[in-house]
Structure formats: structure tokens, C-alpha cells
Design a protein around this motif. Sequence first.
Motif, short mmCIF file in Angstrom:
data_model
loop_
_atom_site.label_atom_id
_atom_site.label_comp_id
_atom_site.label_asym_id
_atom_site.label_seq_id
_atom_site.Cartn_x
_atom_site.Cartn_y
_atom_site.Cartn_z
N THR A 193 5.68 1.37 -1.71
CA THR A 193 5.08 0.44 -2.66
C THR A 193 6.16 0.07 -3.67
O THR A 193 6.49 0.86 -4.57
CB THR A 193 3.89 1.08 -3.41
OG1 THR A 193 3.00 1.62 -2.44
CG2 THR A 193 3.17 0.06 -4.26
N ALA A 235 6.89 3.35 5.59
CA ALA A 235 5.48 3.28 5.98
C ALA A 235 4.57 3.37 4.76
O ALA A 235 3.46 2.84 4.76
CB ALA A 235 5.15 4.39 6.98
N GLU A 236 5.05 4.05 3.73
CA GLU A 236 4.23 4.24 2.51
C GLU A 236 4.84 3.54 1.30
O GLU A 236 4.47 3.82 0.16
CB GLU A 236 4.11 5.76 2.19
CG GLU A 236 3.64 6.62 3.34
CD GLU A 236 2.15 6.40 3.63
OE1 GLU A 236 1.41 6.08 2.69
OE2 GLU A 236 1.75 6.53 4.82
N SER A 256 13.38 2.09 -0.97
CA SER A 256 12.87 3.46 -0.89
C SER A 256 13.67 4.20 0.17
O SER A 256 13.90 3.66 1.26
CB SER A 256 11.39 3.41 -0.50
OG SER A 256 10.87 4.70 -0.33
#
Lengths: 288, 288
Positions: free
Chosen positions: A83, A80-81, A24
Motif C-alpha cells: 500500500t 502482494a500487500e 516496498s
Amino acid sequence: MLGGSAVHFALAASFFTEVRVVGSVGDDFGSEPLELLASRGIATEDIEVVPGGETFSWSGHYEHDMNVAHTDDTRLNVFAEFTPKLSASSQEAQTLFLGNIQPDLQRDVRRQSSASFAALDSMNLWIETARDSLLTAISEVDCLLLNDAELRMLTREPNLVKAARTAIDLGPEIIVAKRGEYGAALFTEEVAFAIPGLPLENVSDPTGAGDSFAGGFLGYLDGVRIGDRPDQGALRRAMAYGSVMASFNVEDFGTERVRDLSEDEIAERLAAFKRLTHFDEVPVPTTG
Amino acid sequence: MLGGSAVHFALAASFFTEVRVVGSVGDDFGSEPLELLASRGIATEDIEVVPGGETFSWSGHYEHDMNVAHTDDTRLNVFAEFTPKLSASSQEAQTLFLGNIQPDLQRDVRRQSSASFAALDSMNLWIETARDSLLTAISEVDCLLLNDAELRMLTREPNLVKAARTAIDLGPEIIVAKRGEYGAALFTEEVAFAIPGLPLENVSDPTGAGDSFAGGFLGYLDGVRIGDRPDQGALRRAMAYGSVMASFNVEDFGTERVRDLSEDEIAERLAAFKRLTHFDEVPVPTTG
């Protein structure tokens, strides 16, 4: 500058096999790094670009002899986010490398993957802050790669041989202890194998050396289609290729050296590596 | 307990060649250590026993992973007044090892010796307190053995390859960087050679490992009568024997393990060492 576990790993592995990156980034990442990866034949479709997000970044410095790294700043940003979502093609990959990240994310990726051979890297941060989760993640892979100090920390065992045996009891059949400029050692239930680092005159930036090692190591194993249970000879050659790729990595900043390597340079350095370590076995002279 | 550079060196070297020890002890030393040395065929006639004197002693402790030693106490005792005197037989020895001691004493011994091949070990203390004298002593030998950290300190060069080159410019043709559990590296003008340490499950006491290494290394070179200019193959085998002897040294306290070694054990461990480091060279698989 461009870096990160996935990038260093993918570039190194791309000389040996097909590579797909899952990750990401923010939209500050830009198209240039993606084009660089694509130019090495690396599939980037599983790199999620988060609109308005900022890419993970790390800054640090090294001590005088470059054997010790200090982190100055870590910004998780989009991680941090994160997935992870594996495309069908990535799910079907035969070999999986779980780069250093929070171990629950590693487990998530492992669950999505049908790889017959999975390897995991980690670091002191997760040993200290997410130990139980890391131990579970380790139990779900076939191969664990760690710095030797981290392997000792994980197993709470100062002796490296005993630490490796304790790590094998956690699940993986293969333990690789990375030793920076001192090379690496590999342990299975049956054998131990160790190689020194190639003495290098130009050491510009050790960042990413461990991931480049992992890329050469796993890329080689995947490229020769070793299957689920690499034999001893393959593991030994894989270690040598891992060391070769790490040695190139440190010779320039960031990804500069590895991205433009030729296969001839890799073959030459492997030969140099073999010359470096070779000795003839002869009987002990007796003193009479 | 019994220890010291000369003792560890002499015991290790005695498996490869004839050894003569030059040194000084107090009358607290007793006859047992001298008998032990003699039982390994080591000539002790140049060990001066100072009446009423006390033998040099050192005590220290190791950190958790045994890679770092700390000195708790050093008592020079008879070494404070030591004036080495070589017998005619010792003067004529072909190979000379100058164990770690004040560098002016090393130079004194070198002057008395007609050895065609001389090697020198030293330590951080002399680099810091007797630098000029040490540099002169180094310029008068053919081979320098130092820990890699000491080699960097001596040459003020953090990169080991550059440090070795700088050390070659000081005079010796052969530089050996000892790396503790990580093995050792050897440099000449033409070649570099490196070996990892043998992964050991029993590490009881690293004290004397460097001297045992030097004993195996120089003992082998002298035993095969390599002459003034050991060739590359001999140097490589000598490094392997040095590592083998160091690996035995650390497995028990003091001299316990090395004193009772058999030549079969040495040969077996050399074979294990070769298996540890061996890999086949194969072409890089191409990704097409």
C-alpha cells in the motif's frame, strides 16, 4: 541482482533531476542498494522495508536476438500487500512516474500526488488481466509509455499511428511507443517524432531498458523545469536522452553501467546519437 | 497484380535517374506493364518476353501488424530458365542493382556489367539453399542490402553491429539493414547511420517496400553522380530517399502509389521525414 522498474528509472533520472522513490522491499533487500541510490542523490525515505518480508523478484530469459523477453518466474512477495504511502515531499513532486505495477496501485499513488505532469508505464499482463482499471489509470495521466506491441494490444489497433491516436483519446496528451533496439516514437495530437535505437555492439542485458528510457525522458523534462506542457523541442530532446540512458542500461547486467556513468559520457553519447540520425535535406535531383 | 523486385525498384529509382531493367517475363505479361515502365522513362529493351512462357508470380499474406510476411505460393515459371543478357547500354550503366534472385544469376549479371558501383539484395531462401554461391556474389559487390533478420542469419551473428562488420569482411564496403516499419541502418567501416520508419496511418501493402527503398537509395546515388565512393552525406541522404520511397510504396497495393507520384510529393515527404527525426543537441542539465 538489483533491478526493478523503480531502481532503473531512478538511477537514469538522477543524472537530470532530483528523484524520490516510492516502493516496498523485504528485509532481504539489505542496505547496499539503498546506499547506492543515496549515492546518486536519490531520496529513499519512501521505500518501505517490510520486516520478515521478501523483496519482489523476477527472472526471465531473452531470445537469440534479445528482442523478445520470456518470464521464467515472478514472485510478488511484499508487492502482494503493498500500500504505497507518499511522504509530504513526494506528494509535492512536480513530475510523477508510475512504474509498471498493478494499475489500482498506480491510481492510488496518482491520487496522493499533486504532480502537474504524470506518466505511466504498464505491460501486457495488466492489459490482459486488469484492463478496465488500467484504462482508468491511463485516463488520469498526461503521458503514456508502452512498448509498441503493448500499445497495439491495449488499443486493439495494429497500425501504430492509429493506436497512438486511440490512446490519446483515452486521456494522455503524449504517447511514447518504446521499440526496443529499434528506438522509440512519440505522438501528440499535433506531431509525431521517431528515433532509431543507437546501434550497440555490446548488448548484455536489455532488462530495465524501458525504465531507463523513462528515467532519461522524464528526468530531462523535470530537470529543465518544463512545466505542465512540455513543448515539442523539449519532448524531442527528452526522447533522445531517454534513448541514451536506455543504451547505457543494456551494455552491462543490472544497474552496473548506469550507476557509474559520468555526465561527459551522457553528453558524448547524445552527440553520437545526433550524428547517427543526422542527414541534410537537399532538393530531389530531377531526371529532366 | 504487377509487382516484383525489378518493377518496384525501377519505378522508385526512376524519380532520381535513368533506369534500365533486365529480366524475363512470359507472354502473359502483356504490354500494359511495359508501357507503364516506359511512361516513367525506364528502358525495357532488356526485358525478354518468352513466347508461351508464364511470368514469375508470388502470393503471400501478412500478419496482423504487417511486420511478418508469409509466402503462400511461388511460381518461378520463366525464371526457372532465365539467362540474363545485358544489352551494350545496360552493360555500361554506372550503377548496378542485383535484385533478389538465385545468386548465380546475380553473379552472371555482375560479370556482364562494367558498373563502378554494384549493390545486391537477397533473402532467407538463398541464405539457406545457396549459401556459398550467395557469399561469392556478395564478395563481388560494393553494397549489400538485406533485412536485419536476414543479415543476422547470413552472418550467424545476433548483434546487428557485429553482423554488419562480419558482412563488411565478406567484401562490400556498405551494408544496409532494412528494418521494415522500423526504418533502416547503414554501416561502413567508419560510420553507422540509422533512420526510423515514417509513422504511416495507411499501410495497405508492404510488398515491394524493400525494393522501393533500394530504388530510392541507389537511384539517388546514381542521379547525383556520386561516383564509385559515395561520401557519408550522400549515403545519409540516399537512406532518407530510400525510406521516403518505401513509405509511398506501402500506402497502396502493388505499384499504384509510386507510379503516379510527383516530385513535389517526394520533396514534401523528405521534409516531413527530417522533421520527424530532428532534435536539437543541448548540454545535459546538471543536478548540482
